[in-house]
Design a protein around this motif. Structure first.
Motif, short mmCIF file in Angstrom:
data_model
loop_
_atom_site.label_atom_id
_atom_site.label_comp_id
_atom_site.label_asym_id
_atom_site.label_seq_id
_atom_site.Cartn_x
_atom_site.Cartn_y
_atom_site.Cartn_z
N ILE A 147 -0.09 -5.85 4.35
CA ILE A 147 0.48 -5.79 3.47
C ILE A 147 -0.14 -4.05 3.55
CG2 ILE A 147 0.57 -7.62 1.28
CD1 ILE A 147 -2.32 -7.33 0.47
N ASP A 148 0.32 -3.06 2.38
CA ASP A 148 0.08 -1.53 2.32
C ASP A 148 -1.19 -1.69 1.22
OD1 ASP A 148 1.29 -1.75 -0.01
OD2 ASP A 148 3.34 -0.88 1.25
N GLU A 149 -1.92 -0.76 0.96
CA GLU A 149 -2.24 0.20 0.13
C GLU A 149 -2.20 0.16 -1.57
OE1 GLU A 149 -4.74 4.78 -1.77
OE2 GLU A 149 -4.58 4.29 -0.06
N THR A 150 -1.21 0.39 -2.09
CA THR A 150 -0.02 0.51 -2.74
C THR A 150 0.10 -1.56 -3.74
OG1 THR A 150 1.11 2.10 -2.94
CG2 THR A 150 1.98 0.62 -4.04
N ILE B 220 -10.29 2.47 -3.07
CA ILE B 220 -9.96 1.86 -2.51
C ILE B 220 -10.41 1.59 -0.55
CG2 ILE B 220 -7.48 2.88 -2.52
CD1 ILE B 220 -6.43 0.07 -2.70
N GLN B 221 -10.15 0.92 -0.37
CA GLN B 221 -10.45 1.03 1.36
C GLN B 221 -10.03 -0.29 1.88
OE1 GLN B 221 -14.79 0.83 1.67
NE2 GLN B 221 -14.59 1.00 4.21
N LEU B 222 -9.29 0.15 3.41
CA LEU B 222 -9.03 -1.47 3.78
C LEU B 222 -10.38 -1.11 4.79
CD1 LEU B 222 -6.96 -3.08 5.02
CD2 LEU B 222 -6.00 -1.21 6.90
N ILE B 223 -10.95 -2.36 5.23
CA ILE B 223 -11.99 -2.63 5.70
C ILE B 223 -11.60 -3.91 7.12
CG2 ILE B 223 -14.43 -4.28 5.97
CD1 ILE B 223 -14.63 -3.40 2.86
#
Length: 249
Positions: free
Chosen positions: A108-111, A131-134
């Motif tokens: 899934i994307d950030e939004t 918000i951060q993708l780990i």
């Protein structure tokens, strides 16, 4: 040397060694007992929504899924917001497909991650501050088995953070300031500052030493509280033993 003097000597030195840890056990134990464990787990942060799957929207059948993904395992039909989805393991990867048309939705994307986090959070008016993708090297509060995951921080009491799996779109864990304090308290309580395992040798050694120090403390308490007559008799016996020793010398 008398039992009284030996007990005082060993109690003093043992308490000098384990006294700080005894204080730490008291402080950390008090915090963990006073805090509501359900709040620590973050259960009150998650909105309790009852949703049902609309099977008329499930147009992509199980057999079609198996034809397209023959290595799929642990298949489950669930919801992503109001959309019916399939979640399954394809090898070591978690995959999510639309149950309507079979379209792959993961990662899934950030939004979408922000939308899922807001939908799960009790305070719908709270603002998202970060918000951060780990994908690697997760923080202490997130297990590596949940990677990759989106971390969404809210501007609200106790600075809550929601972790949303990038592959399944599910809320995998929730953290806040009081949980983070609790985590450190537990680490200091069990004396394992990395893995937080209670069954470690350091904890065992300090527990045994603290127990021995307590035994010597009980002996000192006995001598402190026993009747004065017994104390005088004990002193007479000690003096007599000393005189006999001096005569022999």
């Amino acid at each position: 040397m008398s039992l009284h003097r030996n007990s005082r000597k060993y109690h003093k030195w043992l308490m000098l060694f384990v006294g700080l840890q005894l204080l730490t056990w008291s402080i950390t134990g008090t915090y963990m007992v006073l805090m509501d464990i359900d709040y620590i787990h973050g259960d009150s942060l998650v909105a309790n929504k009852k949703q049902t799957i609309a099977f008329n929207n499930v147009n992509y059948s199980f057999s079609e899924l198996m034809n397209d993904h023959s290595t799929a395992s642990d298949i489950e039909l669930g919801l992503l917001l109001n959309q019916s989805v399939y979640r399954f393991n394809d090898g070591e990867q978690k995959v999510m497909l639309s149950a309507f048309d079979g379209r792959q939705l993961s990662p899934i994307d950030e939004t979408l991650a922000m939308t899922i986090a807001k939908d799960n959070y009790t305070n719908s008016k709270a603002l998202i501050t970060h918000i951060q993708l780990i994908t690697v090297n997760p923080p202490r509060e997130l297990s590596s088995r949940h990677l990759p995951a989106w971390r969404i921080d809210f501007d609200d009491f106790a600075s809550p953070s929601f972790y949303i799996s990038a592959n399944s779109g599910q809320l995998v864990t929730k953290r806040h300031s009081y949980w983070r304090i609790f985590d450190w308290m537990f680490a200091f309580h069990v004396m394992d500052y990395i893995d937080e395992e209670p069954g470690n040798k350091l904890l065992l050694v300090f527990t045994v030493l603290a127990f021995i120090a307590s035994i010597f403390g009980l002996v000192l308490t006995y001598f402190r509280l026993m009747p004065k007559k017994n104390k005088r008799n004990s002193n007479v016996d000690n003096d007599l033993n000393k005189e006999i020793t001096d005569e022999k010398a």
